[in-house]
Design a protein around this motif. Structure first.
Motif, PDB file in Angstrom:
ATOM      1  N   LYS A  53      -6.666  26.332  -4.162  1.00  0.00           N
ATOM      2  CA  LYS A  53      -8.271  26.164  -4.227  1.00  0.00           C
ATOM      3  C   LYS A  53      -7.721  25.254  -3.251  1.00  0.00           C
ATOM      4  CE  LYS A  53     -10.088  28.058  -7.906  1.00  0.00           C
ATOM      5  NZ  LYS A  53      -9.605  28.754  -8.691  1.00  0.00           N
ATOM      6  N   ARG A  54      -7.204  23.694  -3.128  1.00  0.00           N
ATOM      7  CA  ARG A  54      -7.013  22.979  -2.118  1.00  0.00           C
ATOM      8  C   ARG A  54      -6.312  23.018  -1.317  1.00  0.00           C
ATOM      9  NH1 ARG A  54      -6.422  19.253  -7.402  1.00  0.00           N
ATOM     10  NH2 ARG A  54      -8.735  19.437  -8.228  1.00  0.00           N
ATOM     11  N   GLU A  55      -5.697  23.372  -0.522  1.00  0.00           N
ATOM     12  CA  GLU A  55      -4.717  23.879   0.570  1.00  0.00           C
ATOM     13  C   GLU A  55      -5.625  25.595   1.605  1.00  0.00           C
ATOM     14  OE1 GLU A  55      -0.152  22.347  -1.191  1.00  0.00           O
ATOM     15  OE2 GLU A  55      -0.724  24.471  -0.912  1.00  0.00           O
ATOM     16  N   ASP A  56      -5.187  25.224   2.535  1.00  0.00           N
ATOM     17  CA  ASP A  56      -5.319  26.680   3.660  1.00  0.00           C
ATOM     18  C   ASP A  56      -4.151  27.103   3.747  1.00  0.00           C
ATOM     19  OD1 ASP A  56      -8.056  25.500   3.660  1.00  0.00           O
ATOM     20  OD2 ASP A  56      -7.500  24.484   5.717  1.00  0.00           O
ATOM     21  N   THR A  57      -3.171  26.737   3.189  1.00  0.00           N
ATOM     22  CA  THR A  57      -1.914  27.501   3.379  1.00  0.00           C
ATOM     23  C   THR A  57      -1.029  26.728   2.905  1.00  0.00           C
ATOM     24  OG1 THR A  57      -0.542  26.338   5.567  1.00  0.00           O
ATOM     25  CG2 THR A  57      -2.565  28.238   5.766  1.00  0.00           C
ATOM     26  N   THR A  58       0.136  27.641   1.795  1.00  0.00           N
ATOM     27  CA  THR A  58       0.831  26.998   0.922  1.00  0.00           C
ATOM     28  C   THR A  58       2.030  27.589   0.932  1.00  0.00           C
ATOM     29  OG1 THR A  58      -1.066  27.461  -0.896  1.00  0.00           O
ATOM     30  CG2 THR A  58       1.883  26.995  -1.164  1.00  0.00           C
ATOM     31  N   ALA A  59       3.372  26.956   1.586  1.00  0.00           N
ATOM     32  CA  ALA A  59       4.250  27.305   1.755  1.00  0.00           C
ATOM     33  C   ALA A  59       5.410  26.835   0.580  1.00  0.00           C
ATOM     34  CB  ALA A  59       5.302  26.154   2.442  1.00  0.00           C
ATOM     35  N   LEU A  60       5.466  28.509   0.175  1.00  0.00           N
ATOM     36  CA  LEU A  60       6.588  28.340  -1.047  1.00  0.00           C
ATOM     37  C   LEU A  60       7.723  28.722  -1.455  1.00  0.00           C
ATOM     38  CD1 LEU A  60       4.383  30.807  -3.463  1.00  0.00           C
ATOM     39  CD2 LEU A  60       5.121  27.845  -3.579  1.00  0.00           C
ATOM     40  N   PRO A  61       8.861  27.898  -1.087  1.00  0.00           N
ATOM     41  CA  PRO A  61      10.389  28.020  -1.323  1.00  0.00           C
ATOM     42  C   PRO A  61      10.600  29.787  -1.929  1.00  0.00           C
ATOM     43  CG  PRO A  61      10.661  26.841  -3.059  1.00  0.00           C
ATOM     44  CD  PRO A  61       8.741  26.926  -2.654  1.00  0.00           C
ATOM     45  N   VAL A  62      11.529  30.012  -1.032  1.00  0.00           N
ATOM     46  CA  VAL A  62      11.885  31.299  -2.042  1.00  0.00           C
ATOM     47  C   VAL A  62      13.352  32.409  -1.634  1.00  0.00           C
ATOM     48  CG1 VAL A  62       9.720  33.232  -0.534  1.00  0.00           C
ATOM     49  CG2 VAL A  62      12.103  32.569   0.980  1.00  0.00           C
ATOM     50  N   GLY A  63      14.125  30.862  -2.388  1.00  0.00           N
ATOM     51  CA  GLY A  63      15.508  30.369  -2.058  1.00  0.00           C
ATOM     52  C   GLY A  63      16.088  32.139  -3.257  1.00  0.00           C
ATOM     53  N   TYR A  64      16.814  32.746  -2.448  1.00  0.00           N
ATOM     54  CA  TYR A  64      17.652  34.355  -2.882  1.00  0.00           C
ATOM     55  C   TYR A  64      18.341  34.873  -1.389  1.00  0.00           C
ATOM     56  CZ  TYR A  64      14.616  37.593   0.362  1.00  0.00           C
ATOM     57  OH  TYR A  64      13.966  37.547   1.554  1.00  0.00           O
ATOM     58  N   PRO A  65      19.403  35.541  -1.710  1.00  0.00           N
ATOM     59  CA  PRO A  65      20.116  36.054  -0.523  1.00  0.00           C
ATOM     60  C   PRO A  65      19.535  37.094   0.373  1.00  0.00           C
ATOM     61  CG  PRO A  65      21.062  36.324  -2.946  1.00  0.00           C
ATOM     62  CD  PRO A  65      19.744  35.634  -3.323  1.00  0.00           C
ATOM     63  N   ALA A  66      19.782  37.600   0.892  1.00  0.00           N
ATOM     64  CA  ALA A  66      18.885  38.551   2.142  1.00  0.00           C
ATOM     65  C   ALA A  66      20.373  39.516   1.381  1.00  0.00           C
ATOM     66  CB  ALA A  66      18.838  38.642   2.828  1.00  0.00           C
ATOM     67  N   ASN A  67      20.513  41.547   0.893  1.00  0.00           N
ATOM     68  CA  ASN A  67      21.525  41.942   0.957  1.00  0.00           C
ATOM     69  C   ASN A  67      21.812  43.296   2.099  1.00  0.00           C
ATOM     70  OD1 ASN A  67      23.266  43.380  -0.097  1.00  0.00           O
ATOM     71  ND2 ASN A  67      22.696  42.933  -2.224  1.00  0.00           N
ATOM     72  N   PHE A  68      22.566  42.484   3.169  1.00  0.00           N
ATOM     73  CA  PHE A  68      22.913  44.150   4.304  1.00  0.00           C
ATOM     74  C   PHE A  68      23.727  45.202   2.743  1.00  0.00           C
ATOM     75  CE2 PHE A  68      21.391  40.725   6.621  1.00  0.00           C
ATOM     76  CZ  PHE A  68      20.784  41.473   7.867  1.00  0.00           C
ATOM     77  N   ASP A  69      23.239  45.658   3.085  1.00  0.00           N
ATOM     78  CA  ASP A  69      24.290  46.964   3.006  1.00  0.00           C
ATOM     79  C   ASP A  69      24.628  48.086   3.950  1.00  0.00           C
ATOM     80  OD1 ASP A  69      25.317  49.738   1.701  1.00  0.00           O
ATOM     81  OD2 ASP A  69      23.531  50.474   0.848  1.00  0.00           O
ATOM     82  N   TRP A  70      25.986  47.587   4.550  1.00  0.00           N
ATOM     83  CA  TRP A  70      27.083  48.769   5.664  1.00  0.00           C
ATOM     84  C   TRP A  70      27.548  49.687   5.266  1.00  0.00           C
ATOM     85  CZ3 TRP A  70      25.137  45.759   8.804  1.00  0.00           C
ATOM     86  CH2 TRP A  70      24.589  44.566   8.695  1.00  0.00           C
TER      87      TRP A  70
END
Length: 390
Positions: A53-70
């Motif tokens: 309610k008090r911020e127009d935008t909110t940045a959240l850390p999403v720390g996770y690995p992206a998993n590529f499938d070769w």
């Protein structure tokens, strides 16, 4: 000059904090310390700081690995079938809905929602309201509901994008790409209806903020998936279906019909993807953590519909927040609405192995176990959901 808050404002904030404390106690009653610790940050940011309610935008850390499938291995035919269905069912929010259709939310013939759906209908003051004042109340309630749907769809958009990169199976990645498009379309449709037809948009509910914060910041891909595909999307599916049946507004009903068709695929996908994973690929301790986490989300989502933003805007000067909570919890229509929302969550939790005898008593206390024997998403079609009755 610094303006000090009024006595009334301070008392109202203290009352709100006491109520949130009671809700948090209820949510953490199963005693899983690891799950509680993981929720402390989101709860502080959402319930105390009220960042939604008090911020127009909110940045959240999403720390996770992206998993590529070769290997590009395609070995999940049921998910592949969902992907094909999603590709052929794409619709355009700009052109496939008749936005030229007028919607006057204050006209006596416009039935956004039935009067009995509003919690205040059961108060003596309701009979003293004029017809226009009642329309204003129903307009506010509909705007609040659709605003929360909009915020939830934005969370679904981001979560779908994140899990598409993190999920380890190619078929799931390819389906995830279609869901990202679905969710962006839902955001567009709800926002357009709210801003051009109802012309009223509410901030995100604090409990919904906590849910979105918790699943976005959790580094485990399957928890993001569980929170969005099973919990938020499942609740939304039940809510959209009920709202569509209750509303008499044609454009809103058309929009919800299209969204429900998409959401049915999304929840189906979540059950397919997580079912085998939780039954075969996680340890018992990890499964228990997911089970407890899902219950915490259930409580927060249930409390999301205590309508505190409506209370703050229209009723804070008439009754205490605790009185309002009791009114919402026990009014016939809102109780029915909350129950039907969870109708699409409980069978799916059971199907993916997260409704053990250990956790069942906690759901029983919320009155939600009545749905455990209903069909999961894998046994339902969009037509089944649209034809269902509350």
């Amino acid at each position: 000059m610094l303006r000090l808050p009024t006595r009334e404002a301070v008392l109202s904030e203290l009352d709100a904090l006491m109520q949130q404390g009671a809700l948090l106690y209820q949510a953490t009653a199963n005693g899983n310390v690891r799950v509680l610790a993981g929720l402390l940050g989101p709860a502080y940011r959402g319930l105390i700081q009220k960042r939604g309610k008090r911020e127009d935008t909110t940045a959240l850390p999403v720390g996770y690995p992206a998993n590529f499938d070769w290997r590009y291995e395609r070995n999940q035919p049921e998910i592949r079938r969902l992907t094909e269905a999603a590709k052929t069912a794409q619709w355009n929010a700009t052109t496939d809905l008749d936005w030229k259709r007028p919607v006057d939310p204050f006209h006596p013939d416009t039935v956004l929602l039935p009067e009995k759906f509003h919690p205040a209908y059961w108060l003596p003051l309701w009979s003293k309201l004029t017809e226009h004042e009642r329309q204003v109340q129903l307009h506010a309630l509909t705007s609040w509901l659709l605003s929360q749907f909009l915020h939830g769809e934005q969370g679904a958009l981001y979560a779908a994008a994140l899990t598409t990169t993190a999920v380890p199976w190619l078929d799931a990645k390819l389906y995830g790409g279609t869901q990202v498009m679905d969710e962006s379309r839902h955001v567009e449709a709800f926002h357009t209806y709210l801003t051009t037809k109802l012309e009223k948009l509410y901030d995100i509910n604090d409990n919904l903020y906590v849910v979105i914060d918790a699943l976005m910041t959790d580094s485990r891909w399957d928890v993001k998936f569980l929170g969005m595909q099973i919990m938020i999307e499942g609740l939304a599916l039940g809510a959209f279906t009920t709202l569509r049946q209750l509303s008499g507004e044609p454009l809103l009903r058309d929009m919800l019909k299209m969204v429900i068709t998409d959401e049915a695929r999304h929840v189906h996908f979540g059950v397919l993807a997580l079912g085998e994973f939780y039954l075969r690929e996680v340890s018992e301790r990890e499964r228990r953590d997911r089970e407890d986490w899902a219950f915490e989300m259930a409580v927060l989502l249930r409390n999301r519909f205590l309508l505190h933003e409506i209370y703050d805007e229209h009723f804070a000067h008439r009754l205490r927040r605790a009185q309002w909570n009791r009114l919402v919890l026990h009014s016939d229509m809102m109780a029915m609405f909350r129950r039907t929302m969870f109708r699409r969550i409980i069978p799916n939790l059971k199907r993916i192995g997260l409704l053990s005898d250990r956790i069942r008593p906690h759901y029983a206390q919320l009155g939600l176990l009545a749905f455990e024997h209903e069909r999961p998403a894998t046994e339902l079609t969009a037509a089944d959901l649209l034809e269902d009755t509350v």
